[in-house]
Write an enzyme that holds these catalytic residues in place. Structure first.
Site, PDB file in Angstrom:
ATOM      1  CG  LEU A 172       2.728  -5.072  -4.327  1.00  0.00           C
ATOM      2  CD1 LEU A 172       3.993  -4.870  -5.151  1.00  0.00           C
ATOM      3  CD2 LEU A 172       1.572  -5.426  -5.247  1.00  0.00           C
TER       4      LEU A 172
ATOM      5  NE  ARG B  14      -2.459  -0.428   0.101  1.00  0.00           N
ATOM      6  CZ  ARG B  14      -1.439  -0.073  -0.692  1.00  0.00           C
ATOM      7  NH1 ARG B  14      -0.195  -0.373  -0.357  1.00  0.00           N
ATOM      8  NH2 ARG B  14      -1.663   0.614  -1.795  1.00  0.00           N
TER       9      ARG B  14
ATOM     10  CG  HIS C 226      -1.321   7.018  -3.948  1.00  0.00           C
ATOM     11  ND1 HIS C 226      -0.321   7.922  -4.218  1.00  0.00           N
ATOM     12  CD2 HIS C 226      -0.698   5.834  -3.718  1.00  0.00           C
ATOM     13  CE1 HIS C 226       0.854   7.307  -4.166  1.00  0.00           C
ATOM     14  NE2 HIS C 226       0.645   6.039  -3.857  1.00  0.00           N
TER      15      HIS C 226
ATOM     16  NE  ARG D 147       0.653   4.917  -0.587  1.00  0.00           N
ATOM     17  CZ  ARG D 147       0.565   3.782  -1.271  1.00  0.00           C
ATOM     18  NH1 ARG D 147      -0.574   3.117  -1.305  1.00  0.00           N
ATOM     19  NH2 ARG D 147       1.619   3.296  -1.901  1.00  0.00           N
TER      20      ARG D 147
ATOM     21  N   GLY E 222      -4.937 -12.136  -9.414  1.00  0.00           N
ATOM     22  CA  GLY E 222      -3.895 -11.181  -9.039  1.00  0.00           C
ATOM     23  C   GLY E 222      -2.904 -11.851  -8.112  1.00  0.00           C
TER      24      GLY E 222
ATOM     25  CG  HIS F 289      -3.839   3.783  -4.754  1.00  0.00           C
ATOM     26  ND1 HIS F 289      -3.571   3.308  -6.027  1.00  0.00           N
ATOM     27  CD2 HIS F 289      -2.932   3.186  -3.945  1.00  0.00           C
ATOM     28  CE1 HIS F 289      -2.544   2.473  -5.969  1.00  0.00           C
ATOM     29  NE2 HIS F 289      -2.153   2.368  -4.729  1.00  0.00           N
TER      30      HIS F 289
ATOM     31  CB  SER G 262       5.719   4.767  -7.727  1.00  0.00           C
ATOM     32  OG  SER G 262       6.268   4.169  -6.581  1.00  0.00           O
TER      33      SER G 262
ATOM     34  N   GLY H 165     -10.239 -14.874  -9.090  1.00  0.00           N
ATOM     35  CA  GLY H 165      -9.238 -13.811  -9.164  1.00  0.00           C
ATOM     36  C   GLY H 165      -7.859 -14.383  -9.382  1.00  0.00           C
TER      37      GLY H 165
ATOM     38  CD  GLU I   9      -7.554  -3.058  -3.164  1.00  0.00           C
ATOM     39  OE1 GLU I   9      -8.033  -1.908  -3.111  1.00  0.00           O
ATOM     40  OE2 GLU I   9      -6.873  -3.456  -4.126  1.00  0.00           O
TER      41      GLU I   9
END
Length: 664
Positions: A469, A463, A266, A337, A42, A429, A284, A40, A453
């Site tokens: 991030l 979350r 989300h 959320r 990311g 999400h 966002s 990965g 994640e």
């Protein structure tokens, strides 16, 4: 199976510092003899690979993309949290820790979350040093904005492109190590199996996605940083290629999948528009700083809007229900959320949805445009400006803050969000569940680590925004470079295992047999059709709300769908070529197994918490009803073809009081 979290002793605020002072180390001369596989690229993977290489380890890094920069982290929009307290509004490491524990509905491990809050401040300094162009205040200081579930401004951002800018920073660090020869980069390679040698993770089997070559790769340990599994629902905000395969192969080799039912819905996504849509788009959470969520109060207005006879602008203020502000006055539109998503679902279930499908609510910026416009007019010395001038000035301010997001919305929907309220609806999400890891980020399989994640550790049942991030970079830059030494310090006398060992041959054979099975079936249905059907089952029975009857039905439907998949799927082409349908077949087969475990986890957890809402367990006001006396644990699932088994890690809270979340 006994799960050991390996949380160090001592006061919470001192655990990480004390741990780093006393942990086992690998000397620089020995690091040069050790190889690490990172799957990965990311934020978690790129930061881990570059940092481990900088320390002296030999790193092999893998991505199924044509470039590390295409990792899904690039899609993150709103920001990254850090307890810098730049706004002088009362933030602290402890407050970030507490907000995260509370936001996760008291279902995460205290020590891991506190460590995350501690290193959050270092992340910002690291990224600024790399040149990440965070937004700045007039005087040049880094700007902050608010996100859901908190009452301070701690979110750093780069317009609506924060993930992209952070990933470019990590990518640059990774590319530097590639140029120095410390990272060997494998683009267009997908991990299809994990190799265990004497019970330890020692390598992976990959498929070259261009020519189909099956390859063996070995190292002293394996680090998974492969993201979440939200695409099990088919429609999600994830990139179409996002999948669970690497993590699931680890589960099939004995790793445990923790809390898989904890899925984040989300609240601010562009609503579904048709039956053949394959992707949903996130707007966002930062938009909830200035956007107000509402639906009409009158059903006749709803009907007129759905028939195209009225727009949101035609509904007078007195006839609007700003339901988040009404139900949760302390947090308003910035509730977490899961809370915002369920509230939107409730409004639409009651018949107040504002699009043709009845599955949308408004996110309205008209108040913000007027507010900003008046401030701008005053600063420009304009007395008694016209309403048109106020809107013009306010629109420019909103455009400066969210312009790329508004542009994206207009391109997708054809509506101008500066003039008409946005239409939004919740969508899948992020996944809080993931591979079980201890304090070292090591799974129950020795030598196998999981970051970002792909692990379960930091977010509990929900979350908070701008924390993904934060966790990815915390794990990659500041946690795994230390904790991996606990394992590798015992490996300095061991050579990198030979790929000629029987374990590698067996794993490669399993991969080839699986591929040949897909290619030989010659059924009548596409892989995509099975994925779409699986997604509908998951959303219907294990989505925003669940109940025992539906979960049992959903499990049976998935089992029947899986049987049908292996009877009637059609995968064209061969293995020895670029074959995206073969890639999808591998991934959907894994989703079909994961989906069953998610349903089992949701069925087993007879309570409501965070993103897991069991209809049988709710308060009189329709809020989540936890059962702390029974379910204060991590559910870690062991795969079994007949009946997966659950193992439990009890969660102990010594520094926070377990109580019902309230955002009122």
């Amino acid at each position: 199976m006994k799960l050991h979290s390996n949380v160090p002793e001592g006061p919470l605020a001192e655990k990480w510092t004390e741990y780093k002072s006393k942990m086992n180390l690998v000397a620089p001369n020995n690091k040069r003899r050790i190889s690490v596989i990172v799957v990965g690229t990311g934020l978690a993977g790129a930061s881990a690979a570059s940092t481990l290489a900088e320390l002296g380890y030999n790193v092999k890094c893998y991505t199924f993309h044509d470039s590390p920069r295409r990792a899904h982290s690039i899609a993150a929009q709103g920001g990254i949290n850090a307890a810098k307290n730049y706004q002088n509004d009362g933030d602290s490491v402890y407050r970030l820790f507490y907000d995260t524990i509370k936001g996760g509905d008291y279902r995460s491990r205290e020590a891991n979350v506190h460590r995350l809050a501690e290193v959050s401040t270092d992340i910002i300094d690291q990224c600024v040093a790399q040149g990440v162009p965070f937004a700045r205040e007039y005087g040049g200081l880094l700007a902050n904005r608010s996100f859901g579930g908190v009452q301070v401004s701690r979110t750093f951002y780069a317009r609506g492109q924060t993930g992209q800018q952070l990933l470019i920073g990590a990518y640059q660090a990774l590319e530097r190590q590639i140029s120095l020869g410390k990272v060997e980069m494998y683009n267009r390679h997908e991990m299809l199996d994990l190799v265990l040698v004497d019970g330890k993770a020692r390598g992976i089997i990959t498929r070259n996605l261009i020519n189909g070559e099956i390859e063996r790769h070995s190292a002293h340990c394996v680090v998974l940083a492969t993201g979440g599994y939200g695409n099990v629902f088919y429609l999600s905000t994830n990139a179409m290629g996002s999948n669970v395969t690497a993590a699931w192969k680890a589960v099939k080799k004995g790793a445990l999948m923790a809390n898989p039912c904890f899925t984040q819905i989300h609240p601010t996504c562009i609503p579904v528009s048709g039956n053949y849509q394959s992707k949903l788009t996130l707007m966002s959470e930062s938009l909830r700083n200035d956007g107000r969520v509402w639906v009409p109060k009158k059903l006749e207005d709803v009907k007129a809007i759905r028939e195209g006879k009225k727009t949101g602008n035609d509904i007078p203020e007195v006839d609007r229900d700003y339901y988040l502000e009404r139900r949760y006055p302390a947090f308003g539109n910035l509730v977490p959320r899961d809370v915002a998503s369920r509230a939107a679902k409730t409004a639409c279930d009651e018949g107040y949805g504002v699009n043709k499908t009845g599955l949308a609510v408004y996110l309205d910026f008209s108040s913000a445009i007027i507010r900003y416009g008046k401030t701008e007019a005053h600063s420009l010395g304009l007395h008694n400006p016209s309403e048109a001038k106020i809107k013009e000035l306010g629109t420019k301010v909103v455009e400066a803050k969210y312009g790329n997001l508004f542009e994206m919305y207009e391109k997708i929907t054809g509506e101008n969000p500066y003039k008409l309220p946005m239409k939004i609806y919740p969508a899948v999400h992020y996944t809080m569940g993931g591979v079980w890891v201890d304090y070292n980020l090591q799974t129950n399989v020795p030598g196998l680590f999981s970051l970002g994640e792909s692990n379960f550790s930091d977010h509990g049942a929900n979350r908070l925004g701008a924390s993904a991030l934060m966790q990815g970079l915390a794990d990659g830059y500041f946690v795994i470079p230390y904790t991996i030494g606990q394992f590798l310090s015992g490996e300095i006398r061991n050579d990198v295992p030979s790929t000629d060992l029987p374990a590698f041959a067996e794993a490669e054979k399993n991969v080839r047999d699986r591929i040949n099975k897909f290619l030989s079936m010659k059924g009548g249905q596409s892989v995509e059709s099975f994925h779409r059907r699986l997604g509908k089952i998951m959303w219907e029975y294990c989505g925003m709300s669940r109940n025992a009857e539906g979960l049992k039905k959903g499990r049976q439907m998935i089992r029947e769908l899986r049987d049908e998949f292996y009877r009637d799927v059609f995968v064209p082409g061969t293995n020895e070529e670029y074959n995206p349908e073969l890639e999808k077949a591998n991934r959907v087969a894994d989703f079909l197994e994961l989906g069953e475990v998610m349903i089992l986890d949701a069925l087993d957890r007879e309570e409501s918490c965070g993103g897991h809402f069991r209809e049988e367990y709710q308060t009189e006001e329709g809020e989540a009803l936890r059962r702390d006396d029974v379910f204060t644990y991590v559910a870690a699932w062991e795969w079994d073809d007949e009946e997966p088994k659950v193992h439990k890690e009890e969660l102990v809270y010594e520094n926070v009081e377990l109580k019902t979340r309230s955002y009122k």
